[in-house]
Design a protein around this motif. Structure first.
Motif, PDB file in Angstrom:
ATOM      1  N   PHE A 166     100.134  75.806  59.775  1.00 29.01           N
ATOM      2  CA  PHE A 166     100.653  75.554  58.423  1.00 29.01           C
ATOM      3  C   PHE A 166     100.878  76.842  57.637  1.00 29.01           C
ATOM      4  CE2 PHE A 166     100.022  75.075  53.867  1.00 29.01           C
ATOM      5  CZ  PHE A 166     101.075  74.228  53.579  1.00 29.01           C
TER       6      PHE A 166
ATOM      7  N   TYR B 135      95.043  73.612  48.270  1.00 29.68           N
ATOM      8  CA  TYR B 135      96.048  72.606  48.643  1.00 29.68           C
ATOM      9  C   TYR B 135      97.040  73.163  49.663  1.00 29.68           C
ATOM     10  CZ  TYR B 135      99.589  69.079  48.434  1.00 29.68           C
ATOM     11  OH  TYR B 135     100.482  68.111  48.789  1.00 29.68           O
ATOM     12  N   PRO B 136      97.443  72.413  50.674  1.00 32.88           N
ATOM     13  CA  PRO B 136      97.114  71.024  51.024  1.00 32.88           C
ATOM     14  C   PRO B 136      95.954  70.914  52.028  1.00 32.88           C
ATOM     15  CG  PRO B 136      98.895  71.755  52.414  1.00 32.88           C
ATOM     16  CD  PRO B 136      98.493  72.945  51.573  1.00 32.88           C
TER      17      PRO B 136
ATOM     18  N   CYS C  26     101.825  66.932  51.209  1.00 31.33           N
ATOM     19  CA  CYS C  26     102.668  68.143  51.267  1.00 31.33           C
ATOM     20  C   CYS C  26     103.714  67.916  52.375  1.00 31.33           C
ATOM     21  CB  CYS C  26     101.789  69.352  51.587  1.00 31.33           C
ATOM     22  SG  CYS C  26     102.663  70.741  52.345  1.00 31.33           S
ATOM     23  N   PRO C  27     105.006  68.075  52.084  1.00 26.16           N
ATOM     24  CA  PRO C  27     106.035  67.774  53.097  1.00 26.16           C
ATOM     25  C   PRO C  27     105.884  68.584  54.383  1.00 26.16           C
ATOM     26  CG  PRO C  27     107.048  68.100  50.945  1.00 26.16           C
ATOM     27  CD  PRO C  27     105.602  68.456  50.788  1.00 26.16           C
ATOM     28  N   GLU C  28     105.541  69.867  54.245  1.00 26.54           N
ATOM     29  CA  GLU C  28     105.429  70.712  55.444  1.00 26.54           C
ATOM     30  C   GLU C  28     104.216  70.288  56.277  1.00 26.54           C
ATOM     31  OE1 GLU C  28     107.619  72.427  56.603  1.00 26.54           O
ATOM     32  OE2 GLU C  28     106.684  73.838  57.986  1.00 26.54           O
TER      33      GLU C  28
ATOM     34  N   CYS D  39     102.837  77.567  53.693  1.00 25.64           N
ATOM     35  CA  CYS D  39     103.609  76.997  52.588  1.00 25.64           C
ATOM     36  C   CYS D  39     105.038  77.527  52.665  1.00 25.64           C
ATOM     37  CB  CYS D  39     102.952  77.410  51.269  1.00 25.64           C
ATOM     38  SG  CYS D  39     103.959  76.997  49.846  1.00 25.64           S
ATOM     39  N   ILE D  40     106.026  76.647  52.486  1.00 25.81           N
ATOM     40  CA  ILE D  40     107.421  77.099  52.594  1.00 25.81           C
ATOM     41  C   ILE D  40     108.002  77.424  51.209  1.00 25.81           C
ATOM     42  CG2 ILE D  40     107.962  76.088  54.830  1.00 25.81           C
ATOM     43  CD1 ILE D  40     109.130  73.663  53.347  1.00 25.81           C
ATOM     44  N   GLY D  41     107.132  77.405  50.196  1.00 23.01           N
ATOM     45  CA  GLY D  41     107.481  77.867  48.843  1.00 23.01           C
ATOM     46  C   GLY D  41     108.767  77.272  48.295  1.00 23.01           C
TER      47      GLY D  41
ATOM     48  N   CYS E  48     110.633  74.240  49.627  1.00 25.28           N
ATOM     49  CA  CYS E  48     109.945  72.947  49.683  1.00 25.28           C
ATOM     50  C   CYS E  48     110.728  71.870  48.915  1.00 25.28           C
ATOM     51  CB  CYS E  48     108.544  73.084  49.086  1.00 25.28           C
ATOM     52  SG  CYS E  48     107.629  71.547  49.141  1.00 25.28           S
TER      53      CYS E  48
ATOM     54  N   ASP F 201     109.587  68.971  47.846  1.00 22.47           N
ATOM     55  CA  ASP F 201     108.792  68.205  46.869  1.00 22.47           C
ATOM     56  C   ASP F 201     107.547  69.024  46.520  1.00 22.47           C
ATOM     57  OD1 ASP F 201     108.004  66.166  45.220  1.00 22.47           O
ATOM     58  OD2 ASP F 201     107.225  64.876  46.808  1.00 22.47           O
ATOM     59  N   THR F 202     107.759  70.071  45.742  1.00 17.96           N
ATOM     60  CA  THR F 202     106.679  71.036  45.487  1.00 17.96           C
ATOM     61  C   THR F 202     105.419  70.383  44.903  1.00 17.96           C
ATOM     62  OG1 THR F 202     106.020  72.927  44.149  1.00 17.96           O
ATOM     63  CG2 THR F 202     107.821  71.617  43.288  1.00 17.96           C
ATOM     64  N   CYS F 203     104.297  70.958  45.278  1.00 17.51           N
ATOM     65  CA  CYS F 203     103.026  70.425  44.780  1.00 17.51           C
ATOM     66  C   CYS F 203     102.798  70.803  43.313  1.00 17.51           C
ATOM     67  CB  CYS F 203     101.870  70.922  45.647  1.00 17.51           C
ATOM     68  SG  CYS F 203     101.909  72.686  45.959  1.00 17.51           S
TER      69      CYS F 203
HETATM   70  S1  SF4 Z   1     103.903  70.950  48.768  1.00 11.05           S
HETATM   71 FE1  SF4 Z   1     103.191  72.213  50.532  1.00 11.05          FE
HETATM   72  S2  SF4 Z   1     105.016  73.359  51.271  1.00 11.05           S
HETATM   73 FE2  SF4 Z   1     105.485  72.487  49.222  1.00 11.05          FE
HETATM   74  S3  SF4 Z   1     105.029  74.137  47.773  1.00 11.05           S
HETATM   75 FE3  SF4 Z   1     103.142  72.890  47.917  1.00 11.05          FE
HETATM   76  S4  SF4 Z   1     101.904  73.778  49.598  1.00 11.05           S
HETATM   77 FE4  SF4 Z   1     103.978  74.649  49.733  1.00 11.05          FE
END
Ligand code: SF4
Length: 399
Positions: free
Chosen positions: A14, A107-108, A126-128, A16-18, A21, A23-25
């Motif tokens: 994993f 998170y996540p 988290c989508p990723e 984060c794709i920043g 993304c 559907d950002t958290c």
């Molecule tokens: S939801 Fe997951 S992939 Fe999207 S911004 Fe947050 S941590 Fe990064």
């Protein structure tokens, strides 16, 4: 004693794709601030950010512990008010990563230390992470290793030996049954339900002693071709399913735009008023019967549901006083049943490819699983007078 870590093999993949993304958290739900960070933010002296922090955080009077002490205010679009015009976090930008609160730091990831073992997993909201969890074609596997020095904080749970053994037996049983693909996912859950019903009939101390023996009896049934025969008398309760669908897809107010979209589409049918589906049980039943064969024969749906449930067991079942395995089974069942309704309700209009399935499950996870009222209300809806909690859960699984 050497500490160990236990994690699904997807965990280390994993990142984060920043900005990429979908559907950002940092939007679409309540973002909790732990007590220590809240107080630090309130007393922040850096002139670049101190006023914004004071203005954009608030106490969370409904918080159930110190991790939910405060929250960030959201803008009218549901986005965190500490984001700048480019959707970058101004706390991280100005004060550095170390200044992030507990929620934004971990998170996540879902981390817990049980006795000497650090257990690590990811959350499907988290989508990723959802892609890594759900799209495991051969099922999720786990890695046990010597523990590194933890870089994140871990909740701690101390289990006495007797509970620890019971916990391992139950968890392994549930995961092994779910990952045995001889029968459809409903039958695997029903088999777990039978085991739970047997446990439920025993006093607590006897459960601890007999769990292992019971598993030796019930586990082989997962590969038994006669298993469907055992449940052939069970009939679906369409009234309960309809009530759940109505609450879950029509009345439930979710912050998440993605969830509102998939929930809004569910159970739409040409030449049929949507109100008919939710008010008329026969219409609802006809809809389910029409699309049920597609659902049952769809390999990707079976795969993502299995992976979702296995991940949920690993990340959320911990056997402590307030959450024993019987309560956990009801929680597992209701999540499965609601997800199944969301999927069947959309099966006539989405392709149900990997992207659709990940989107649905991630949206469901973000909207429903991080809401304090959602699961308790759903559990109330399936209550049937005269039935034990496990019987209620078993009843609602049949479709
Ligand atoms: S939801 Fe997951 S992939 Fe999207 S911004 Fe947050 S941590 Fe990064």
């Amino acid at each position: 004693m050497q500490k160990t870590e236990l994690k699904p093999s997807y965990y280390d993949q994993f990142t984060c794709i920043g900005g990429a993304c979908e559907d950002t958290c940092c939007a679409g739900w309540r973002i909790d601030i732990d007590k220590k960070s809240y107080q630090k933010y309130k007393n922040e002296k850096n002139p670049e950010i101190k006023d914004a922090l004071k203005k954009n955080i608030q106490r969370n009077r409904q918080g159930q512990n110190d991790l939910q002490y405060g929250k960030f205010k959201l803008d009218p679009d549901g986005k965190c008010t500490m984001l700048d015009e480019e959707n970058l976090c101004t706390i991280q930008k100005t004060l550095g990563e170390k200044a992030l609160c507990h929620t934004c730091t971990i998170y996540p990831r879902q981390n817990i230390q049980i006795n000497q073992t650090f257990e690590k997993s990811l959350d499907t909201s988290c989508p990723e992470a959802a892609r890594l969890i759900l799209l495991n074609k051969n099922g999720i596997d786990f890695i046990e290793d010597e523990a590194d020095i933890p870089t994140f904080s871990f909740n701690y749970l101390e289990q006495q030996d007797e509970i620890r053994d019971y916990f391992w037996v139950n968890r392994m049983f549930m995961i092994q049954v779910l990952q045995n693909r001889t029968h459809p996912i409903e039958l695997r859950l029903l088999l777990i339900g039978l085991y739970m019903k047997k446990l439920e009939s025993l006093p607590l101390k006897a459960r601890y002693k007999q769990a292992e023996k019971l598993v030796a009896t019930y586990l082989p049934l997962a590969s038994d071709p006669e298993l469907p025969e055992m449940f052939k008398e069970f009939k679906p309760n369409y009234v309960k399913h309809q009530q759940l669908a109505k609450y879950f897809l029509k009345s439930f107010v979710a912050y998440s735009e993605r969830f509102r979209l998939v929930a809004g589409l569910a159970f739409e049918e040409k030449d049929l008023q949507k109100t008919d589906i939710f008010e008329n049980t026969q219409t609802f039943e006809s809809f389910i019967k029409k699309y049920r064969p597609i659902y049952k024969n769809h390999e990707e749906i079976q795969m993502v549901l299995e992976n979702y449930l296995v991940n949920l067991i690993f990340s959320s079942y911990h056997e402590k006083k307030s959450q024993d395995v019987l309560a956990f089974f009801s929680y597992l069942t209701i999540q499965f049943v609601l997800l199944r309704l969301l999927i069947i309700g959309n099966i006539n209009k989405l392709q149900m490819n990997e992207d659709d399935l990940v989107t649905m499950i991630q949206a469901f996870s973000k909207a429903g699983m991080h809401n304090n009222h959602y699961i308790p209300t759903s559990l109330e809806l399936i209550s049937l007078t005269g039935y034990s909690k496990i019987s209620q859960a078993i009843h609602i699984l049949v479709l």
